[in-house]
Enzyme design. Sequence first.
Site, short mmCIF file in Angstrom:
data_model
loop_
_atom_site.label_atom_id
_atom_site.label_comp_id
_atom_site.label_asym_id
_atom_site.label_seq_id
_atom_site.Cartn_x
_atom_site.Cartn_y
_atom_site.Cartn_z
N LYS A 290 0.74 -1.22 -0.13
CA LYS A 290 -0.03 0.05 0.03
C LYS A 290 0.79 1.12 -0.10
O LYS A 290 2.14 1.15 0.13
CB LYS A 290 -0.99 -0.18 1.26
CG LYS A 290 -1.95 -1.27 1.39
CD LYS A 290 -2.79 -0.92 2.50
CE LYS A 290 -4.08 -2.34 2.38
NZ LYS A 290 -4.92 -2.08 3.40
N TYR B 270 -11.84 -1.78 -4.14
CA TYR B 270 -12.59 -2.06 -2.89
C TYR B 270 -14.23 -2.19 -2.73
O TYR B 270 -14.88 -1.85 -1.90
CB TYR B 270 -12.11 -1.13 -1.98
CG TYR B 270 -10.63 -1.60 -1.40
CD1 TYR B 270 -10.45 -2.76 -0.63
CD2 TYR B 270 -9.71 -0.64 -1.61
CE1 TYR B 270 -9.24 -2.87 -0.12
CE2 TYR B 270 -8.21 -0.93 -0.92
CZ TYR B 270 -8.22 -2.09 -0.33
OH TYR B 270 -6.94 -2.54 0.23
N ASN C 295 -2.12 0.09 6.90
CA ASN C 295 -1.66 -1.49 7.30
C ASN C 295 -0.46 -1.89 6.49
O ASN C 295 -0.64 -3.29 6.45
CB ASN C 295 -2.89 -2.17 7.75
CG ASN C 295 -3.68 -2.42 6.74
OD1 ASN C 295 -3.56 -2.07 5.35
ND2 ASN C 295 -4.52 -3.43 6.95
N HIS D 299 -1.95 -5.49 1.55
CA HIS D 299 -3.16 -5.94 1.35
C HIS D 299 -3.14 -7.40 0.85
O HIS D 299 -2.23 -7.78 -0.03
CB HIS D 299 -3.97 -5.43 0.34
CG HIS D 299 -5.35 -5.99 -0.09
ND1 HIS D 299 -6.33 -5.98 0.67
CD2 HIS D 299 -5.53 -6.88 -1.29
CE1 HIS D 299 -7.31 -6.95 -0.07
NE2 HIS D 299 -6.83 -7.14 -1.35
N GLU E 47 -9.49 -9.91 -8.05
CA GLU E 47 -8.47 -8.94 -7.67
C GLU E 47 -7.16 -9.21 -8.57
O GLU E 47 -6.82 -7.91 -9.02
CB GLU E 47 -8.03 -9.04 -6.19
CG GLU E 47 -9.13 -8.53 -5.36
CD GLU E 47 -9.00 -8.68 -3.71
OE1 GLU E 47 -7.47 -9.21 -3.45
OE2 GLU E 47 -9.46 -8.16 -2.96
P1 CMP Z 1 -7.42 -4.71 3.38
O1 CMP Z 1 -6.94 -5.83 3.87
O2 CMP Z 1 -6.56 -4.11 2.31
O3 CMP Z 1 -8.97 -4.70 3.33
C1 CMP Z 1 -9.69 -3.54 3.58
C2 CMP Z 1 -8.81 -2.49 4.15
O4 CMP Z 1 -9.74 -1.54 4.83
C3 CMP Z 1 -8.21 -2.92 5.19
O5 CMP Z 1 -7.27 -3.53 4.70
C4 CMP Z 1 -7.74 -1.71 6.03
O6 CMP Z 1 -6.76 -0.99 5.42
C5 CMP Z 1 -8.97 -0.75 5.68
N1 CMP Z 1 -9.66 -0.59 6.85
C6 CMP Z 1 -9.87 0.57 7.68
N2 CMP Z 1 -10.69 0.36 8.50
C7 CMP Z 1 -11.19 -0.81 8.77
C8 CMP Z 1 -11.97 -1.46 9.64
N3 CMP Z 1 -12.64 -0.92 10.78
N4 CMP Z 1 -12.06 -3.02 9.32
C9 CMP Z 1 -11.48 -3.70 8.19
N5 CMP Z 1 -10.56 -2.75 7.37
C10 CMP Z 1 -10.71 -1.35 7.77
#
Ligand code: CMP
Length: 139
Positions: free
Chosen positions: A9, A49, A112, A115, A126
Site C-alpha cells: 500500500k 474495494y 496497514n 493487502h 483482484e
Molecule cells: P485490506 O486488507 O486492504 O482490506 C480492507 C481495508 O480497509 C483494510 O485492509 C484496511 O486498510 C481498511 N480498514 C480501515 N478500517 C477498517 C476496519 N474497521 N475494518 C476493516 N478494514 C478497515
Amino acid sequence: MERTLSIVKPDGVQKHLIGEVIKRFEDDGLKVVGLKMISMDKKEAEGFYSVHRGKPFYESLTTFMSSGPVVVMALEGEGAISKTRELMGATDHKQAKEGTLRRQYATNIERNVVHGSDALETAAFEIKYFFNSLEMFEY
Ligand code: CMP
C-alpha cells in the site's frame, strides 16, 4: 496451485518496504507470477474495494489507496491465500501476531502496509483487476 493478489500500500511504499514484503512472501515459498508499480485514481480504488462500499471506512480507505504509488503482485503457491494472510497478520496491527508485517510496520488499521486477498473468488477478481494474461507468468 493457488493464486492470490497482494498490494504494498502507499504507506508501505513510502516506508521503503517493497523489498521486505516481497522477500517475506518469497522466503515462504510463494512465487511472484505478476508484478507492477501503479498509481490508482479514486475511481480505480473504489472499484477494487467495491465489496466494502457503504462501510464507514470506505471513503477514507479509497482516498488513501489512491494517494500514491502502490505495488501490486500476483503470488502463486500451495495455500497462497492463507500463507500471505499469516505473513501479513490481522487487519488491525494491534491484534496482529508478533513478527507479522502489519504488527511490525503498520501505522493504524487503515495504513496497514499490505493487502492480501481473503478467498479464492476475491483473489480471482483482484488478480484480474490489475493483470491481463500478457502480464502473468508461469515459470
Ligand atoms: P485490506 O486488507 O486492504 O482490506 C480492507 C481495508 O480497509 C483494510 O485492509 C484496511 O486498510 C481498511 N480498514 C480501515 N478500517 C477498517 C476496519 N474497521 N475494518 C476493516 N478494514 C478497515
